[in-house]
Design a protein around this motif. Sequence first.
Motif, PDB file in Angstrom:
ATOM      1  N   PHE A  97       1.005  -1.224  -0.242  1.00 41.83           N
ATOM      2  CA  PHE A  97       0.628  -0.090   0.139  1.00 41.83           C
ATOM      3  C   PHE A  97       1.094   0.973   0.064  1.00 41.83           C
ATOM      4  N   SER A  98       2.175   1.123   0.583  1.00 42.61           N
ATOM      5  CA  SER A  98       2.906   2.096   0.506  1.00 42.61           C
ATOM      6  C   SER A  98       4.183   2.724  -1.054  1.00 42.61           C
ATOM      7  N   VAL A  99       4.051   1.603  -1.609  1.00 44.88           N
ATOM      8  CA  VAL A  99       4.897   2.017  -2.698  1.00 44.88           C
ATOM      9  C   VAL A  99       3.198   1.815  -3.765  1.00 44.88           C
ATOM     10  N   ILE A 100       2.198   1.616  -3.436  1.00 49.76           N
ATOM     11  CA  ILE A 100       1.122   2.177  -4.398  1.00 49.76           C
ATOM     12  C   ILE A 100       0.903   4.091  -3.929  1.00 49.76           C
ATOM     13  N   ALA A 101       1.476   4.065  -3.492  1.00 50.29           N
ATOM     14  CA  ALA A 101       0.546   5.696  -2.406  1.00 50.29           C
ATOM     15  C   ALA A 101       2.153   5.910  -3.330  1.00 50.29           C
ATOM     16  N   LEU A 135       6.971   8.272 -15.201  1.00 50.22           N
ATOM     17  CA  LEU A 135       5.989   7.383 -16.735  1.00 50.22           C
ATOM     18  C   LEU A 135       6.320   6.141 -17.023  1.00 50.22           C
ATOM     19  N   ARG A 136       7.157   4.754 -16.662  1.00 52.39           N
ATOM     20  CA  ARG A 136       8.169   4.244 -16.871  1.00 52.39           C
ATOM     21  C   ARG A 136       7.206   3.198 -16.787  1.00 52.39           C
ATOM     22  N   PRO A 137       6.508   2.789 -17.863  1.00 54.36           N
ATOM     23  CA  PRO A 137       6.332   1.031 -17.869  1.00 54.36           C
ATOM     24  C   PRO A 137       7.011   0.023 -16.759  1.00 54.36           C
ATOM     25  N   LYS A 138       8.270  -0.080 -16.709  1.00 57.57           N
ATOM     26  CA  LYS A 138       8.159  -1.621 -15.628  1.00 57.57           C
ATOM     27  C   LYS A 138       8.925  -0.522 -14.277  1.00 57.57           C
ATOM     28  N   LEU A 139       7.348   0.898 -14.085  1.00 58.56           N
ATOM     29  CA  LEU A 139       7.176   0.965 -12.899  1.00 58.56           C
ATOM     30  C   LEU A 139       6.150  -0.829 -12.477  1.00 58.56           C
ATOM     31  N   VAL A 171      14.532  -2.904  -7.566  1.00 59.85           N
ATOM     32  CA  VAL A 171      13.952  -0.848  -7.960  1.00 59.85           C
ATOM     33  C   VAL A 171      14.504  -0.364  -8.468  1.00 59.85           C
ATOM     34  N   ARG A 172      15.602   0.269  -8.324  1.00 55.92           N
ATOM     35  CA  ARG A 172      15.901   1.301  -8.689  1.00 55.92           C
ATOM     36  C   ARG A 172      16.028   2.050  -9.865  1.00 55.92           C
ATOM     37  N   PRO A 173      17.180   0.278 -10.557  1.00 56.48           N
ATOM     38  CA  PRO A 173      17.067   0.545 -11.998  1.00 56.48           C
ATOM     39  C   PRO A 173      15.655   0.556 -12.867  1.00 56.48           C
ATOM     40  N   LEU A 190       8.397  -5.535  -3.575  1.00 55.20           N
ATOM     41  CA  LEU A 190       8.247  -4.465  -2.900  1.00 55.20           C
ATOM     42  C   LEU A 190       7.169  -5.241  -1.285  1.00 55.20           C
ATOM     43  N   LEU A 191       6.203  -6.043  -2.482  1.00 57.78           N
ATOM     44  CA  LEU A 191       5.454  -6.938  -1.605  1.00 57.78           C
ATOM     45  C   LEU A 191       6.782  -8.196  -0.461  1.00 57.78           C
ATOM     46  N   VAL A 192       7.698  -8.666  -1.479  1.00 60.63           N
ATOM     47  CA  VAL A 192       7.894  -9.455  -1.261  1.00 60.63           C
ATOM     48  C   VAL A 192       9.293  -9.087  -0.121  1.00 60.63           C
TER      49      VAL A 192
END
Length: 145
Positions: free
Chosen positions: A10-14, A26-30, A105-107, A37-39
Amino acid sequence: MPWAGFKALFSVIAILDVMLALKISLRPKLILVPPILLVAGVTFASMALVFNAKAKGYGFFTCYFAVLLSPMMFLSGVFFPRAQLPAFAQAITDGLPLTAAVELVRPLFLDQWPAQPLRHLAVLAVYAIDSFRVALAFTRQRFAR
């Protein structure tokens, strides 16, 4: 443990919603960031359960943050590039779960694919599974008293 994983989700979605609304990225890989981040949330929850099983009081939980999480944040490339660390320290930090999450995540935020994604996912999985097993053993031991 699932609660912590979904809290991370939920935090990352926010955060992603704000980024998308402000057109920061606006990267599609996001789209791959939330499951990663759930894992990671489940992994760190499993590690926290070990401390929870051994805690004799509320003050003991500061150990989890002071001894484990704070140093890991400074060594895992969250704030400072790991490339600035000496080679031996980089080798040590390769096995940290936060390093794995950052390297995954960073890349994606830079519209690139992570290097060695299976290795980083394996690091997270090993920490999650092993920590959960240790926490379960400690909890059983505590309830047996």
